[in-house]
Design an enzyme around this catalytic site. Structure first.
Site, short mmCIF file in Angstrom:
data_model
loop_
_atom_site.label_atom_id
_atom_site.label_comp_id
_atom_site.label_asym_id
_atom_site.label_seq_id
_atom_site.Cartn_x
_atom_site.Cartn_y
_atom_site.Cartn_z
N LYS A 43 0.85 -1.21 0.00
CA LYS A 43 0.00 0.00 0.00
C LYS A 43 0.88 1.25 0.00
O LYS A 43 1.93 1.28 0.65
CB LYS A 43 -0.92 -0.02 1.23
CG LYS A 43 -1.99 1.06 1.23
CD LYS A 43 -2.91 0.92 2.45
CE LYS A 43 -4.03 1.94 2.45
NZ LYS A 43 -4.91 1.81 3.64
N SER A 98 -9.79 1.58 2.60
CA SER A 98 -8.94 2.37 1.73
C SER A 98 -7.86 1.55 1.02
O SER A 98 -7.26 2.05 0.07
CB SER A 98 -8.29 3.50 2.52
OG SER A 98 -7.41 2.97 3.50
N SER A 110 -9.85 -0.65 6.84
CA SER A 110 -9.32 -0.56 5.49
C SER A 110 -8.60 -1.78 4.93
O SER A 110 -8.29 -1.82 3.75
CB SER A 110 -8.39 0.65 5.38
OG SER A 110 -9.18 1.80 5.29
N1 GLN Z 1 -13.23 4.19 6.16
C1 GLN Z 1 -12.56 4.52 7.36
C2 GLN Z 1 -12.07 5.95 7.30
O1 GLN Z 1 -12.29 6.57 6.31
C3 GLN Z 1 -11.40 3.59 7.60
C4 GLN Z 1 -10.22 3.93 6.81
C5 GLN Z 1 -8.99 3.13 7.18
O2 GLN Z 1 -9.07 2.10 7.86
N2 GLN Z 1 -7.84 3.65 6.77
O3 GLN Z 1 -11.52 6.47 8.21
#
Ligand code: GLN
Length: 443
Positions: free
Chosen positions: A29, A104, A128
């Site tokens: 990532k 994400s 995410s």
């Molecule tokens: N969707 C969640 C957020 O926007 C989790 C994102 C993540 O785990 N990086 O914060």
């Protein structure tokens, strides 16, 4: 490969080491630092940023013999659940190109699902890793807070996030977790646990005598098609010897609110460093003088012009996307004098309550089960217009981060031809237990 837009940077980094991941390819990532390899966090702000060092997990990948094949697309700084807030365009879901891959870590999950990489690393602040694993039909693990080093991870919300593996099977995900887990002198939040782990050995499918607690609060709000697949998966575990019971955690109704207050507060502080001087693109040279007319160069290197505030504001205006700006504003507000007690303090109280509720539920069950995502993967472009709707799809994943617990998402089946994930939550450092249960659930 380009068709899905799973990668922001495609570049191969070979390793000469002979280890457990020799011969395996891995996608990383793009918020995990890779020496000499551009690391953008999905943001225009870091379009040209090349880290001078490797994150600890990347060092461990190299020592394990893995070949890195590139840096994967992601929601900007991890803020989102569909990979659509990326400054580099959305990633498509390999199962259905008209749909999002989740996020994400959407690029990482899509790369594994499409076979562009054997394995991938994602990060999970509020779901995410598990969310895109569920939407793309692969396995994803969010480790216990402190099991995996965050050194070299570009921070979004430090108290919530962990780096975690994505893989086609539970065993492979566990093998990757074995490589990255364990204490690190460069991250004082890591613990001794995981030093000599063998989570892969726990993927033996043996759930005889295991108690699975179904978290009713996290099933009630889910789409009927998702619930049907979930219930079948739980029934399968029962037929393999597990005992199933229902549990309810009253605190969970506050989890999404508490999560977003805490995540945005931490983000507003973490993202202060992107000002075009310390980190990030400098927008000052492009836009000329400042509004108050003090446009002479101050003599500071890096193209700085005018007063500091104007220069910082121009860089942040140009470098951050709308979702990031929204969160920095809301996070700054929640932490400001006068509102701190009303929002941040209350969110921390809710977090403590959620932790207690999980402790109690996990004293009655070995693992807790729920659908990973309450919905099927949305169509591309469908969810961006309504941020609140987007936050609500995190209902089942964020409680786990608030409680610092481990969880896995494993493919449970399909509904309307789309993957559905089963989430299993374990006790602190109970990774072996969730790996075992997930390996039994995997068809
Ligand atoms: N969707 C969640 C957020 O926007 C989790 C994102 C993540 O785990 N990086 O914060």
């Amino acid at each position: 490969m380009a068709e899905l837009n799973a990668f922001i940077t495609e570049e191969t980094v070979e390793s000469d080491a002979d280890g457990p991941l020799s011969g395996k390819t891995i996608a990383v990532k793009d918020n995990i630092s890779t020496e000499g390899l551009r690391t953008t966090c999905g943001s225009a702000m870091l379009e040209e940023y090349v880290p001078p060092y490797d994150a600890t997990v990347v060092t461990r990948l190299k020592e394990s013999g893995a070949t890195i094949v590139g840096k994967t697309n992601m929601d900007e700084f991890g803020m989102g659940g569909t990979t659509e807030t990326s400054a580099y365009g959305p990633t498509k879901n390999p199962v259905d190109h008209s749909r999002v891959p989740g996020g994400s870590s959407g690029g990482s999950a899509a790369a594994v699902a499409a076979g562009d990489a054997d394995l991938a690393l994602g990060t999970d602040t509020g779901g995410s890793v598990r969310n895109p694993a569920a939407f793309c039909g692969v396995v994803g693990i969010k480790p216990t807070y402190g099991l995996v080093s965050r050194y070299g991870l570009v921070a979004y919300a430090n108290s919530l996030e962990q780096i975690g593996p994505l893989a086609p099977t539970v065993r492979e995900a566990a093998e990757l977790l074995d490589v990255i887990a364990g204490p690190d002198d460069s991250d004082s939040t890591t613990r001794e646990e995981g030093a000599d782990s063998n989570y892969a050995a726990a993927a033996d499918g043996d759930v005889d005598g295991l108690t699975v607690g179904v978290v009713t609060d996290l099933v009630e709000g889910a789409d009927d098609r998702v619930v049907e697949v979930f219930e079948d998966a739980v029934a399968d575990l029962e037929s393999e010897g597990a005992t199933v019971r229902e549990v309810s955690l009253d605190s969970l109704e506050h989890a999404v609110q508490a999560y977003y207050v805490i995540a945005m507060s931490e983000a507003s502080s973490n993202l202060a460093r992107y000002d075009g001087v310390r980190y990030g693109v400098s927008a000052s040279s492009a836009s000329g003088g400042s509004e108050d007319g003090r446009s002479e160069s101050s003599g500071v290197s890096g193209g700085f012009e005018g007063n500091w505030n104007d220069s910082f504001a121009r860089s942040r205006e140009a470098g951050f996307g709308p979702e990031v700006k929204r969160r920095v504003l809301l996070g700054t507000y929640a932490l400001s004098a006068g509102y701190h007690e009303k929002y941040y303090k209350k969110a921390q109280d809710a977090r403590a309550w959620i932790k207690r509720d999980f402790d109690e539920a996990l004293s009655e069950a070995d693992v807790l089960a729920s659908p990973t995502m309450p919905v099927l993967p949305p169509k591309l472009g469908e969810s961006l217009s309504d941020p609140l709707q987007l936050y609500l799809i995190d209902a089942n994943t964020v409680p786990v981060n608030l409680a610092n617990l481990p969880a896995i998402s494993v493919p449970a089946g399909e509904a309307d031809g789309l993957p559905v994930g089963l989430q299993l939550v374990g006790s602190k450092f109970g990774e072996a237990e969730i790996v075992r249960a997930a390996s039994a659930a995997e068809s």
